[in-house]
Design a protein around this motif. Structure first.
Motif, PDB file in Angstrom:
ATOM      1  N   ASP A 155       9.976   0.769  -0.305  1.00  0.00           N
ATOM      2  CA  ASP A 155      11.383   0.579  -0.645  1.00  0.00           C
ATOM      3  C   ASP A 155      11.974  -0.705  -0.083  1.00  0.00           C
ATOM      4  OD1 ASP A 155      11.067   1.806   1.838  1.00  0.00           O
ATOM      5  OD2 ASP A 155      12.599   3.321   1.510  1.00  0.00           O
ATOM      6  N   ASP A 156      11.146  -1.540   0.541  1.00  0.00           N
ATOM      7  CA  ASP A 156      11.590  -2.867   0.989  1.00  0.00           C
ATOM      8  C   ASP A 156      11.187  -3.967   0.013  1.00  0.00           C
ATOM      9  OD1 ASP A 156      12.757  -1.925   3.304  1.00  0.00           O
ATOM     10  OD2 ASP A 156      11.041  -2.427   4.585  1.00  0.00           O
TER      11      ASP A 156
ATOM     12  N   VAL B 263       2.362   4.416  -0.263  1.00  0.00           N
ATOM     13  CA  VAL B 263       2.848   3.661   0.872  1.00  0.00           C
ATOM     14  C   VAL B 263       4.062   4.378   1.460  1.00  0.00           C
ATOM     15  CG1 VAL B 263       3.759   1.395   1.563  1.00  0.00           C
ATOM     16  CG2 VAL B 263       2.072   1.535  -0.248  1.00  0.00           C
ATOM     17  N   LYS B 264       4.170   4.320   2.777  1.00  0.00           N
ATOM     18  CA  LYS B 264       5.334   4.896   3.436  1.00  0.00           C
ATOM     19  C   LYS B 264       6.603   4.168   2.997  1.00  0.00           C
ATOM     20  CE  LYS B 264       3.022   6.305   7.682  1.00  0.00           C
ATOM     21  NZ  LYS B 264       2.909   6.070   9.137  1.00  0.00           N
ATOM     22  N   GLY B 265       7.680   4.909   3.018  1.00  0.00           N
ATOM     23  CA  GLY B 265       8.991   4.320   2.766  1.00  0.00           C
ATOM     24  C   GLY B 265       9.747   4.162   4.060  1.00  0.00           C
TER      25      GLY B 265
ATOM     26  N   LEU C 215       5.014   4.769  -4.368  1.00  0.00           N
ATOM     27  CA  LEU C 215       3.856   4.128  -4.993  1.00  0.00           C
ATOM     28  C   LEU C 215       4.170   2.652  -5.152  1.00  0.00           C
ATOM     29  CD1 LEU C 215       2.995   6.756  -7.741  1.00  0.00           C
ATOM     30  CD2 LEU C 215       1.907   6.441  -5.507  1.00  0.00           C
ATOM     31  N   MET C 216       3.193   1.826  -4.820  1.00  0.00           N
ATOM     32  CA  MET C 216       3.351   0.386  -4.958  1.00  0.00           C
ATOM     33  C   MET C 216       2.087  -0.168  -5.602  1.00  0.00           C
ATOM     34  SD  MET C 216       4.396  -2.507  -2.143  1.00  0.00           S
ATOM     35  CE  MET C 216       2.957  -2.321  -1.104  1.00  0.00           C
TER      36      MET C 216
ATOM     37  N   THR D 255       7.945   8.640  -4.767  1.00  0.00           N
ATOM     38  CA  THR D 255       7.213   9.802  -5.250  1.00  0.00           C
ATOM     39  C   THR D 255       8.126  11.019  -5.093  1.00  0.00           C
ATOM     40  OG1 THR D 255       6.271  10.389  -3.111  1.00  0.00           O
ATOM     41  CG2 THR D 255       5.002   8.841  -4.472  1.00  0.00           C
ATOM     42  N   SER D 256       7.648  12.182  -5.457  1.00  0.00           N
ATOM     43  CA  SER D 256       8.445  13.399  -5.296  1.00  0.00           C
ATOM     44  C   SER D 256       8.520  13.839  -3.830  1.00  0.00           C
ATOM     45  CB  SER D 256       7.863  14.522  -6.153  1.00  0.00           C
ATOM     46  OG  SER D 256       6.527  14.766  -5.785  1.00  0.00           O
ATOM     47  N   LYS D 257       7.684  13.286  -2.986  1.00  0.00           N
ATOM     48  CA  LYS D 257       7.675  13.611  -1.558  1.00  0.00           C
ATOM     49  C   LYS D 257       8.522  12.596  -0.795  1.00  0.00           C
ATOM     50  CE  LYS D 257       4.168  16.620  -1.809  1.00  0.00           C
ATOM     51  NZ  LYS D 257       4.353  18.015  -1.762  1.00  0.00           N
TER      52      LYS D 257
END
Length: 164
Positions: free
Chosen positions: A22-23, A158-160, A134-135, A127-129
């Motif tokens: 998200d970055d 990937v972590k957000g 996803l990247m 993602t739904s979690k």
């Protein structure tokens, strides 16, 4: 006893932490540092993987039979080196899973070639979690002559930065 390996203090941030999904923005581009492929790298890689084909292990055969005239690197080594360069700069502590990619080897890489990766973000979404995304990037593996020797487009979990 608590460990501080994973936490930055306000006056001393941890450098080298990877990209959060998200970055990044679609269209964002970046380049890695370079890495020279050595004869030793090739021999170690083909020995470790069992890819002991004469094209990689027999310099007399290479000299006599190969159009290149010098030791080539397997395409899978080129891919692995590209991934290593990206791991060092974009996935530390944020990469969760490599899901898929299409890989194309376009030109030979020879011992002595120096590679870097030029990447462009082509997909970044949640993602739904919570806290996961996803990247996908489109990656060009480029040698010291500016030739694109391989391309691939990995999709990664990937972590957000945001936790939902």
């Amino acid at each position: 006893m608590s460990s501080n390996y994973n936490h930055a203090t306000s006056d001393m941030p941890v450098m080298g932490v990877g990209l959060h999904w998200d970055d990044v923005k679609v269209g964002q581009r970046f380049q890695t540092l370079g890495r020279t492929v050595t004869e030793t790298d090739i021999i170690n890689f083909v020995s470790a993987t069992g890819m002991v084909e004469e094209m990689f292990t027999n310099i007399e055969y290479i000299t006599a039979e190969s159009r290149m005239g010098q030791r080539p690197a397997p395409g899978s080594l080129v891919f692995c080196f590209a991934e290593g360069l990206l791991m060092q700069t974009t996935m530390q502590r944020t990469g969760m899973a490599f899901l898929e990619c299409d890989l194309r080897i376009l030109k030979p890489t020879l011992a002595g070639d120096t590679l870097h990766v030029e990447a462009e973000v082509v997909e970044a979404r949640a993602t739904s979690k919570a806290g996961k995304g996803l990247m996908r990037t489109f990656n060009k593996v480029v040698n010291q002559r500016g030739e694109v020797v391989a391309t691939y487009n990995p999709l990664r979990m990937v972590k957000g930065r945001s936790q939902g």
